[in-house]
Write an enzyme that holds these catalytic residues in place. Structure first.
Site, PDB file in Angstrom:
ATOM      1  N   LYS A  87       0.850  -1.190   0.000  1.00 28.59           N
ATOM      2  CA  LYS A  87       0.000   0.000   0.000  1.00 28.59           C
ATOM      3  C   LYS A  87       0.889   1.245   0.000  1.00 28.59           C
ATOM      4  O   LYS A  87       1.920   1.274   0.677  1.00 28.59           O
ATOM      5  CB  LYS A  87      -0.873  -0.060   1.257  1.00 28.59           C
ATOM      6  N   SER A 163      -9.411   0.832   3.052  1.00 31.40           N
ATOM      7  CA  SER A 163      -8.645   1.697   2.174  1.00 31.40           C
ATOM      8  C   SER A 163      -7.516   0.967   1.434  1.00 31.40           C
ATOM      9  O   SER A 163      -6.874   1.544   0.562  1.00 31.40           O
ATOM     10  CB  SER A 163      -8.042   2.843   2.988  1.00 31.40           C
ATOM     11  N   SER A 187      -9.598  -1.820   7.098  1.00 30.77           N
ATOM     12  CA  SER A 187      -9.048  -1.574   5.766  1.00 30.77           C
ATOM     13  C   SER A 187      -8.225  -2.702   5.179  1.00 30.77           C
ATOM     14  O   SER A 187      -7.806  -2.619   4.026  1.00 30.77           O
ATOM     15  CB  SER A 187      -8.224  -0.283   5.775  1.00 30.77           C
TER      16      SER A 187
END
Length: 471
Positions: A87, A163, A187
């Site tokens: 990420k 996310s 997330s």
């Protein structure tokens, strides 16, 4: 495994474990594994939009170093040649850590890698690049207004969840066998559920967060995504250990779990979460939980206390801590935020201090009450999301006759768990037309139990990461 007969002999769709074994045995070079990964990214990321940065030359150089070490007879680690991605809130040397934002692109490039990247590469893995995410990790949809939405590999018209949406998409679409994400309120678990892969949110403080851009320091966790439990455990074991760079990182001894996955789970006391977790569900979520509980022989139900209040308190703490972190950016560059993120952070900045204090006091009470449940059970099963992945751009869904906003409600079952730092494996159930995940929740520091249950479900064919059509 005969690589000569394997249609994916160049590294396509091999698991992390298969890749590492093939590279270590010199049946597949690390460089070939990297080139196959880069080829898959070039072929499919135009649809998935999972990657924001690809560090191709770094990966090739790393692979050459691994191949040279193996040629000398050196042991390069249990993840030899395994490609992975992170990420884009993880620091990567030479890249600005954008954290899904426009503003952070103006930051200087990172001078060193995040701790977990360093640990995976020390175990032989090869970093391929950085992955799309919701702005500043304050997102449940995977729809980034600056980089475009990450897309679901099982249906690119649907959300990945957020996310860590790019992480779920990249692993679910077979672009990489391993990815790292972060989980504050869900997330990791929401994208794992929507994209049909395994995700691990470890105990708060188990894995180092050093070198990652924060959202809510008292709630942030880092963890892996994978297409199998064995791969996830392999990555998890490689990342464990204390780190002075993260004040919350546990000083507990490393506790490897990979060798425990085959253990029988007949001695474990497993219950289903009732009450709040049996409401607010679409049929597919009920079906996934039922299949898992039936396979495990679960007959008992436990009810977590005051779960709705826990979710509300999680919101208060998230938005106030997040607002405090971003106050200068909100003052100086408000127009460069995603408006939905900006407005929630602004709202958090205006929450009165007594309400924050009440939320923190409730949090301590709630944690104590939930931990009492683990005196009588070892594992609690709960839905990961109330539904399969919604369509991109979908604003609302109707649940139990009530129209609710999608962005705020896909994490209704994950927030009350991360709020108190419990370890959770999100395990995929391959329903049609889309997969959906189930949470396997354990007491603090008992990732081993959650992973053992996930592995048993995988062996039974109940928890499986399905390969999407076209990938």
């Amino acid at each position: 495994m005969s690589l000569q007969r394997d249609p994916d002999a160049r590294g396509d769709w091999l698991s992390a474990s298969q890749t590492a074994q093939a590279v270590a045995n010199r049946k597949l070079s690390a460089l070939d594994a990297v080139e196959a990964t880069l080829k898959r990214i070039a072929a499919h990321d135009g649809v998935l939009n999972a990657f924001t940065d690809v560090v191709a030359e770094r990966a090739r150089q790393r692979a050459r170093t691994i191949d040279a070490a193996l040629a000398r007879g050196d042991n390069v680690g249990p993840l030899a040649g395994v490609p992975f991605a992170v990420k884009n809130l993880y620091d990567i040397t030479g890249l600005p850590t954008r954290a899904g934002s426009k503003i952070n692109r103006d930051r200087p490039p990172a001078a060193r890698d995040a701790t977990l990247i360093t640990r995976l590469e020390a175990a032989g893995a090869v970093l391929i690049g950085a992955l799309n995410m919701g702005e500043y990790a304050y997102d449940f949809t995977g729809e980034n207004i600056h980089d475009g939405p990450s897309r679901n590999p099982h249906d690119p018209t649907r959300m990945t969840g957020g996310s860590s949406g790019g992480s779920g998409s990249a692993v679910g679409g077979g672009l990489v066998p391993l990815a790292l994400g972060s989980d504050t309120n869900g997330s990791i678990r929401v994208p794992a559920s929507f994209c049909g892969v395994f995700g691990l949110k470890p105990t708060y403080g188990r894995l180092s967060r050093a070198g990652s851009f924060p959202f809510v320091a008292s709630l942030d966790h880092l963890g892996p995504f994978a297409r199998s439990v064995a791969d996830m455990a392999l990555a998890y074991d490689s990342m464990q250990g204390p780190d002075a760079g993260d004040a919350a990182c546990s000083r507990r001894d490393v506790e490897p779990v990979g060798s425990l996955l085959a253990q029988d789970i007949g001695d474990l006391r497993i219950a289903r979460a009732g009450g709040y977790f049996e409401a607010n569900l679409f049929d597919e979520a009920r079906e996934a939980v039922s299949r898992v509980c039936q396979a495990l022989g679960v007959t008992r139900t436990v009810e977590l206390p005051e779960v709705a209040r826990a979710r509300a308190a999680a919101y208060v703490i998230s938005t106030t801590e997040g607002a405090s972190l971003h106050l200068d950016r909100l003052r100086q560059r408000p127009s460069d935020f995603d408006p939905a993120v900006r407005d929630r952070l602004l709202a958090g900045a205006m929450i009165p201090a007594p309400l924050i204090d009440r939320a923190q006091k409730f949090r301590r009470w709630y944690r104590a009450r939930v931990l009492e449940l683990f005196n009588d059970v070892d594992i609690i099963i709960a839905p990961a999301t109330p539904c399969i992945a919604p369509e991109l751009g979908q604003q609302t869904f109707v649940l139990d006759g009530v129209e609710l906003p999608v962005r705020a409600h896909v994490g209704i079952h994950t927030q009350p768990i991360s709020f108190i730092g419990l370890p959770v494996v999100a395990a995929p159930v391959a329903l049609q037309p889309m997969p959906i995940g189930v949470q396997i929740i354990a007491a603090p520091w008992r990732e081993d139990l959650a992973l053992r249950v996930a592995a048993a479900l995988e062996r039974a064919g109940v928890a499986v990461a399905p390969r999407p059509k076209g990938f």
